[in-house]
Design a protein around this motif. Structure first.
Motif, PDB file in Angstrom:
ATOM      1  N   LEU A  22      -0.067  -4.694 -13.692  1.00 10.43           N
ATOM      2  CA  LEU A  22       0.932  -5.445 -12.931  1.00 10.43           C
ATOM      3  C   LEU A  22       0.857  -5.108 -11.445  1.00 10.43           C
ATOM      4  O   LEU A  22       0.962  -5.993 -10.594  1.00 10.43           O
ATOM      5  N   ALA A  23       0.686  -3.834 -11.138  1.00  8.97           N
ATOM      6  CA  ALA A  23       0.629  -3.412  -9.744  1.00  8.97           C
ATOM      7  C   ALA A  23      -0.566  -4.025  -9.029  1.00  8.97           C
ATOM      8  O   ALA A  23      -0.462  -4.472  -7.882  1.00  8.97           O
ATOM      9  N   GLU A  24      -1.690  -4.067  -9.697  1.00  9.06           N
ATOM     10  CA  GLU A  24      -2.888  -4.651  -9.095  1.00  9.06           C
ATOM     11  C   GLU A  24      -2.709  -6.148  -8.865  1.00  9.06           C
ATOM     12  O   GLU A  24      -3.103  -6.682  -7.832  1.00  9.06           O
ATOM     13  N   ALA A  25      -2.076  -6.813  -9.820  1.00  9.15           N
ATOM     14  CA  ALA A  25      -1.882  -8.266  -9.713  1.00  9.15           C
ATOM     15  C   ALA A  25      -0.910  -8.627  -8.600  1.00  9.15           C
ATOM     16  O   ALA A  25      -1.027  -9.691  -7.980  1.00  9.15           O
ATOM     17  N   ASN A  72      15.894 -17.699  -4.736  1.00  9.43           N
ATOM     18  CA  ASN A  72      15.345 -16.709  -3.816  1.00  9.43           C
ATOM     19  C   ASN A  72      14.050 -16.134  -4.378  1.00  9.43           C
ATOM     20  O   ASN A  72      13.996 -15.687  -5.518  1.00  9.43           O
ATOM     21  N   GLU A  73      13.026 -16.139  -3.560  1.00  4.77           N
ATOM     22  CA  GLU A  73      11.740 -15.605  -3.995  1.00  4.77           C
ATOM     23  C   GLU A  73      11.813 -14.084  -4.016  1.00  4.77           C
ATOM     24  O   GLU A  73      12.280 -13.459  -3.070  1.00  4.77           O
ATOM     25  N   ARG A  74      11.353 -13.491  -5.106  1.00  2.00           N
ATOM     26  CA  ARG A  74      11.382 -12.046  -5.235  1.00  2.00           C
ATOM     27  C   ARG A  74       9.963 -11.503  -5.295  1.00  2.00           C
ATOM     28  O   ARG A  74       9.090 -12.082  -5.929  1.00  2.00           O
ATOM     29  N   HIS A  75       9.760 -10.365  -4.649  1.00  3.27           N
ATOM     30  CA  HIS A  75       8.441  -9.751  -4.623  1.00  3.27           C
ATOM     31  C   HIS A  75       8.482  -8.427  -5.368  1.00  3.27           C
ATOM     32  O   HIS A  75       9.386  -7.617  -5.173  1.00  3.27           O
ATOM     33  N   LEU A  76       7.500  -8.213  -6.225  1.00  2.00           N
ATOM     34  CA  LEU A  76       7.382  -6.961  -6.955  1.00  2.00           C
ATOM     35  C   LEU A  76       6.621  -5.977  -6.067  1.00  2.00           C
ATOM     36  O   LEU A  76       5.453  -6.183  -5.754  1.00  2.00           O
ATOM     37  N   GLU A  77       7.304  -4.923  -5.645  1.00  2.00           N
ATOM     38  CA  GLU A  77       6.714  -3.974  -4.709  1.00  2.00           C
ATOM     39  C   GLU A  77       6.474  -2.590  -5.305  1.00  2.00           C
ATOM     40  O   GLU A  77       5.631  -1.843  -4.822  1.00  2.00           O
ATOM     41  N   ASN A  78       7.221  -2.243  -6.345  1.00  2.00           N
ATOM     42  CA  ASN A  78       7.134  -0.889  -6.872  1.00  2.00           C
ATOM     43  C   ASN A  78       7.356  -0.904  -8.376  1.00  2.00           C
ATOM     44  O   ASN A  78       8.337  -1.468  -8.861  1.00  2.00           O
ATOM     45  N   ILE A  79       6.447  -0.278  -9.127  1.00  2.00           N
ATOM     46  CA  ILE A  79       6.565  -0.189 -10.571  1.00  2.00           C
ATOM     47  C   ILE A  79       6.776   1.273 -10.937  1.00  2.00           C
ATOM     48  O   ILE A  79       5.921   2.115 -10.682  1.00  2.00           O
ATOM     49  N   ILE A  80       7.937   1.560 -11.499  1.00  2.00           N
ATOM     50  CA  ILE A  80       8.314   2.927 -11.830  1.00  2.00           C
ATOM     51  C   ILE A  80       7.953   3.211 -13.287  1.00  2.00           C
ATOM     52  O   ILE A  80       8.343   2.470 -14.189  1.00  2.00           O
ATOM     53  N   ARG A  94      -9.491   5.716  -9.532  1.00  2.00           N
ATOM     54  CA  ARG A  94      -9.896   4.343  -9.831  1.00  2.00           C
ATOM     55  C   ARG A  94      -9.720   3.415  -8.630  1.00  2.00           C
ATOM     56  O   ARG A  94     -10.011   2.223  -8.717  1.00  2.00           O
ATOM     57  N   GLY A  95      -9.198   3.959  -7.527  1.00  2.00           N
ATOM     58  CA  GLY A  95      -8.980   3.104  -6.348  1.00  2.00           C
ATOM     59  C   GLY A  95      -7.568   2.576  -6.336  1.00  2.00           C
ATOM     60  O   GLY A  95      -6.614   3.303  -6.550  1.00  2.00           O
ATOM     61  N   SER A  96      -7.413   1.269  -6.063  1.00  2.00           N
ATOM     62  CA  SER A  96      -6.085   0.662  -6.004  1.00  2.00           C
ATOM     63  C   SER A  96      -5.557   0.472  -7.436  1.00  2.00           C
ATOM     64  O   SER A  96      -6.333   0.401  -8.392  1.00  2.00           O
ATOM     65  N   PRO A  97      -4.251   0.367  -7.609  1.00  2.00           N
ATOM     66  CA  PRO A  97      -3.190   0.387  -6.607  1.00  2.00           C
ATOM     67  C   PRO A  97      -2.783   1.810  -6.203  1.00  2.00           C
ATOM     68  O   PRO A  97      -3.241   2.784  -6.794  1.00  2.00           O
ATOM     69  N   GLN A  98      -1.915   1.879  -5.196  1.00  2.00           N
ATOM     70  CA  GLN A  98      -1.418   3.156  -4.719  1.00  2.00           C
ATOM     71  C   GLN A  98      -0.530   3.801  -5.781  1.00  2.00           C
ATOM     72  O   GLN A  98       0.289   3.152  -6.406  1.00  2.00           O
ATOM     73  N   VAL A  99      -0.691   5.121  -5.970  1.00  2.00           N
ATOM     74  CA  VAL A  99       0.088   5.851  -6.966  1.00  2.00           C
ATOM     75  C   VAL A  99       0.849   6.974  -6.271  1.00  2.00           C
ATOM     76  O   VAL A  99       0.268   7.773  -5.544  1.00  2.00           O
ATOM     77  N   GLU A 100       2.163   7.025  -6.515  1.00  2.00           N
ATOM     78  CA  GLU A 100       3.005   8.083  -5.965  1.00  2.00           C
ATOM     79  C   GLU A 100       3.666   8.845  -7.104  1.00  2.00           C
ATOM     80  O   GLU A 100       3.710   8.365  -8.232  1.00  2.00           O
TER      81      GLU A 100
END
Length: 202
Positions: free
Chosen positions: A74-77, A47-55, A130-136
């Motif tokens: 990692l988030a940018e990549a 199963n292909e997994r996608h990295l969507e959120n880095i805590i 710095r722009g992307s990625p999104q930071v919460e």
């Protein structure tokens, strides 16, 4: 980077790590990516997994923030977002260290949350510039390792990125032991980054 698997839920503790994995985690000078061993690992590979959120758990020290560059890269990549997490104790936790209660437990809890949010806002402002990625930002009450794992496992496509020793000179909370517990108890991958010591509070 070193990538290793834990020994799953063997033993009687939620925080179990394989002995070899633990030794590498404690002595490695490079980041260690820890995966939870699962019986259905062969099926997961299909199963292909996608990295969507880095805590990124932070304890308020400069050392704990050493995980941020790794998370941002990692988030940018992977076109993922970064969630900065600060875990705060409850008001009752404060009372347990006091001879006399000065404030109500609710007041202490709110004060801790407000200070945590203020700190995360400052860190996020620097990163958002710095722009992307999104930071919460997220503030969660409770015990550090358990709160980190709870957030990670309720968020699909997550990866925890944290430093092994995130306490400053006043020893806020030992990120070393917390990192081990997260790596041993989390069902999602954890990237553990050895502290360089250059960010230690003076």
């Amino acid at each position: 980077m070193v990538a290793m698997s834990t020994h799953g839920w063997a033993g009687t503790t939620r925080w179990n790590l394989g002995s070899v994995t633990l030794k590498v985690l404690l002595t490695a000078v490079n980041p260690v990516l820890v995966f939870r061993a699962q019986q259905e690992a062969k099926e997961d590979l299909q199963n292909e997994r996608h990295l969507e959120n880095i805590i990124v758990p932070l304890d308020g020290s400069a050392v704990s923030e050493e995980a941020i560059p790794h998370a941002m890269t990692l988030a940018e990549a992977h076109s993922a977002k970064v969630t900065l997490l600060r875990v705060t104790p409850s008001g009752w936790d404060y009372f347990s260290h006091m001879d006399h209660g000065v404030l109500h437990s609710g007041d202490l809890s709110k004060l801790a949350r407000d200070r945590a949010k203020e700190y995360l806002d400052k860190v996020a402002d620097k990163l958002n510039g710095r722009g992307s990625p999104q930071v919460e930002q997220r503030v969660a009450p409770g015990e550090p390792a358990g709160s980190i794992i709870d957030l990670a496992e309720e968020t699909l496509g997550s990866l925890v990125t944290m430093v092994t020793h995130g306490q400053g000179s006043n020893r806020r909370w030992s990120m070393g032991s917390v990192a081990q517990r997260v790596a041993g108890g989390c069902q999602i991958p954890a990237l553990v980054v050895p502290a360089t010591g250059r960010g230690q509070d003076q």
